[in-house]
Write a protein that holds these residues in place. Structure first.
Motif, PDB file in Angstrom:
ATOM      1  N   ARG A  42     110.098  66.388  88.391  1.00 17.76           N
ATOM      2  CA  ARG A  42     110.880  67.566  88.802  1.00 17.76           C
ATOM      3  C   ARG A  42     110.412  68.067  90.161  1.00 17.76           C
ATOM      4  O   ARG A  42     111.224  68.510  90.986  1.00 17.76           O
ATOM      5  N   GLU A  43     109.108  67.995  90.381  1.00 14.81           N
ATOM      6  CA  GLU A  43     108.560  68.376  91.685  1.00 14.81           C
ATOM      7  C   GLU A  43     109.111  67.454  92.777  1.00 14.81           C
ATOM      8  O   GLU A  43     109.491  67.916  93.865  1.00 14.81           O
ATOM      9  N   LEU A  44     109.173  66.161  92.486  1.00 12.39           N
ATOM     10  CA  LEU A  44     109.705  65.201  93.452  1.00 12.39           C
ATOM     11  C   LEU A  44     111.177  65.448  93.744  1.00 12.39           C
ATOM     12  O   LEU A  44     111.632  65.302  94.888  1.00 12.39           O
ATOM     13  N   SER A  45     111.928  65.816  92.711  1.00 10.89           N
ATOM     14  CA  SER A  45     113.346  66.107  92.912  1.00 10.89           C
ATOM     15  C   SER A  45     113.531  67.282  93.866  1.00 10.89           C
ATOM     16  O   SER A  45     114.365  67.248  94.778  1.00 10.89           O
ATOM     17  N   ALA A  46     112.716  68.330  93.654  1.00  9.74           N
ATOM     18  CA  ALA A  46     112.790  69.498  94.537  1.00  9.74           C
ATOM     19  C   ALA A  46     112.333  69.137  95.948  1.00  9.74           C
ATOM     20  O   ALA A  46     112.936  69.579  96.948  1.00  9.74           O
ATOM     21  N   LEU A  47     111.284  68.339  96.044  1.00  9.86           N
ATOM     22  CA  LEU A  47     110.783  67.926  97.354  1.00  9.86           C
ATOM     23  C   LEU A  47     111.801  67.066  98.092  1.00  9.86           C
ATOM     24  O   LEU A  47     111.938  67.171  99.323  1.00  9.86           O
ATOM     25  N   GLU A  48     112.511  66.225  97.350  1.00  6.48           N
ATOM     26  CA  GLU A  48     113.528  65.394  97.989  1.00  6.48           C
ATOM     27  C   GLU A  48     114.643  66.257  98.566  1.00  6.48           C
ATOM     28  O   GLU A  48     115.166  65.973  99.659  1.00  6.48           O
ATOM     29  N   ASP A  49     114.998  67.324  97.857  1.00  6.47           N
ATOM     30  CA  ASP A  49     115.993  68.263  98.393  1.00  6.47           C
ATOM     31  C   ASP A  49     115.472  68.895  99.681  1.00  6.47           C
ATOM     32  O   ASP A  49     116.213  69.046 100.661  1.00  6.47           O
ATOM     33  N   GLU A  50     114.184  69.283  99.665  1.00  8.74           N
ATOM     34  CA  GLU A  50     113.580  69.855 100.868  1.00  8.74           C
ATOM     35  C   GLU A  50     113.573  68.834 102.001  1.00  8.74           C
ATOM     36  O   GLU A  50     113.835  69.171 103.161  1.00  8.74           O
ATOM     37  N   ARG A  51     113.245  67.588 101.675  1.00 11.77           N
ATOM     38  CA  ARG A  51     113.193  66.543 102.704  1.00 11.77           C
ATOM     39  C   ARG A  51     114.560  66.340 103.350  1.00 11.77           C
ATOM     40  O   ARG A  51     114.663  66.210 104.581  1.00 11.77           O
ATOM     41  N   VAL A  52     115.603  66.332 102.521  1.00  9.97           N
ATOM     42  CA  VAL A  52     116.957  66.148 103.051  1.00  9.97           C
ATOM     43  C   VAL A  52     117.305  67.288 103.998  1.00  9.97           C
ATOM     44  O   VAL A  52     117.835  67.062 105.100  1.00  9.97           O
ATOM     45  N   ARG A  53     117.000  68.526 103.587  1.00  9.49           N
ATOM     46  CA  ARG A  53     117.306  69.677 104.450  1.00  9.49           C
ATOM     47  C   ARG A  53     116.501  69.604 105.746  1.00  9.49           C
ATOM     48  O   ARG A  53     117.022  69.899 106.840  1.00  9.49           O
ATOM     49  N   ALA A  54     115.223  69.224 105.638  1.00  4.87           N
ATOM     50  CA  ALA A  54     114.370  69.133 106.827  1.00  4.87           C
ATOM     51  C   ALA A  54     114.861  68.024 107.756  1.00  4.87           C
ATOM     52  O   ALA A  54     114.849  68.167 108.981  1.00  4.87           O
ATOM     53  N   GLN A  55     115.291  66.903 107.169  1.00  5.97           N
ATOM     54  CA  GLN A  55     115.804  65.798 107.985  1.00  5.97           C
ATOM     55  C   GLN A  55     117.088  66.194 108.687  1.00  5.97           C
ATOM     56  O   GLN A  55     117.305  65.848 109.864  1.00  5.97           O
TER      57      GLN A  55
END
Length: 244
Positions: A42-55
């Motif tokens: 679940r942490e990775l899922s949230a981080l992936e969302d953050e990564r997409v926004r940051a990218q």
């Protein structure tokens, strides 16, 4: 139903094996690594969302910087052309016009370069944020991988124990009267416990003390009679510990 007292007592051995198998199954389902893996996933899922926004933020800034670079290059080209015309000389009115346009272009170039520099600073911050998120993703993936390795090792140990218990159960069940085993299995399927030792006048299945007519019923039962608890339906195994 009737069964030899010794056969009834050996149901406790069968129940011990089945209880161990149930415990192993429960252990497999409740491994702490499972909860850890779920949490990290679940942490990775949230981080992936953050990564997409940051990218996306970095990509947007790159696009804006490219546009400013293109605009700056156009201004420089226009300046070079005007400067060449100015150096070639000409009428005073034309020279004054060129000088005015060059001054305007210099201001425009300065404004564009300042805006580009600001965007580049923002991009540096955005890229730093993106790299930090990627590092957190990498760390989380490493933690999940370690938890999965521990889960797999624990499951392998559980599987070995289950195989050993299952192998020992077969001969034990086959050595008992089949109608007794069938009754035991049916009760166990419904209640999780097919047979229980009566100790000190108390059923080992439901832990309720026998009294009155129920106690007299059990006391009066012949040793080879299969007696079941009125409360929990388990087969009650009577021994010298039963206090009957």
């Amino acid at each position: 139903m009737k069964a030899a007292p010794d056969a009834q007592r050996r149901l406790l051995d069968l129940q011990a094996v089945d209880t161990a198998l149930n415990q192993l199954a429960h252990r497999r389902k409740s491994l702490p690594e499972l909860a850890e893996i779920d949490t990290v996933s679940r942490e990775l899922s949230a981080l992936e969302d953050e990564r997409v926004r940051a990218q996306v933020a970095v990509d947007d800034l790159d696009r804006d910087i490219t546009r400013f670079e293109r605009d700056i290059e156009q201004v420089r080209t226009r300046k070079d052309r005007d400067q060449a015309r100015l150096d070639a000389g000409g009428a005073l009115r034309e020279i004054e016009g060129l000088q005015h346009e060059l001054a305007t272009l210099n201001r425009r170039q300065g404004e564009l370069e300042d805006a580009e520099l600001e965007l580049m600073e923002k991009r540096e911050t955005a890229e730093q944020t993106l790299n930090e998120i990627k590092k957190r993703i990498s760390d989380a993936l490493e933690r999940r991988g370690a938890a999965e390795a521990r889960r797999d090792a624990a499951n392998a140990d559980i599987t070995k124990e289950q195989e050993f218990k299952t192998q020992s159960r077969g001969p034990l069940a086959n050595d008992l009267p089949q109608d007794l085993v069938q009754l035991y299995d049916k009760i166990r399927a419904n209640t999780g416990l097919g047979a229980a030792l009566v100790r000190a006048g108390r059923c080992g299945g439901c832990r309720i003390e026998l009294y009155g007519a129920d106690l007299n019923r059990v006391k009066a039962a012949k040793p080879d009679e299969v007696v079941r608890c009125e409360e929990c339906s388990r087969i009650m195994i009577r021994t010298n510990e039963s206090g009957l």
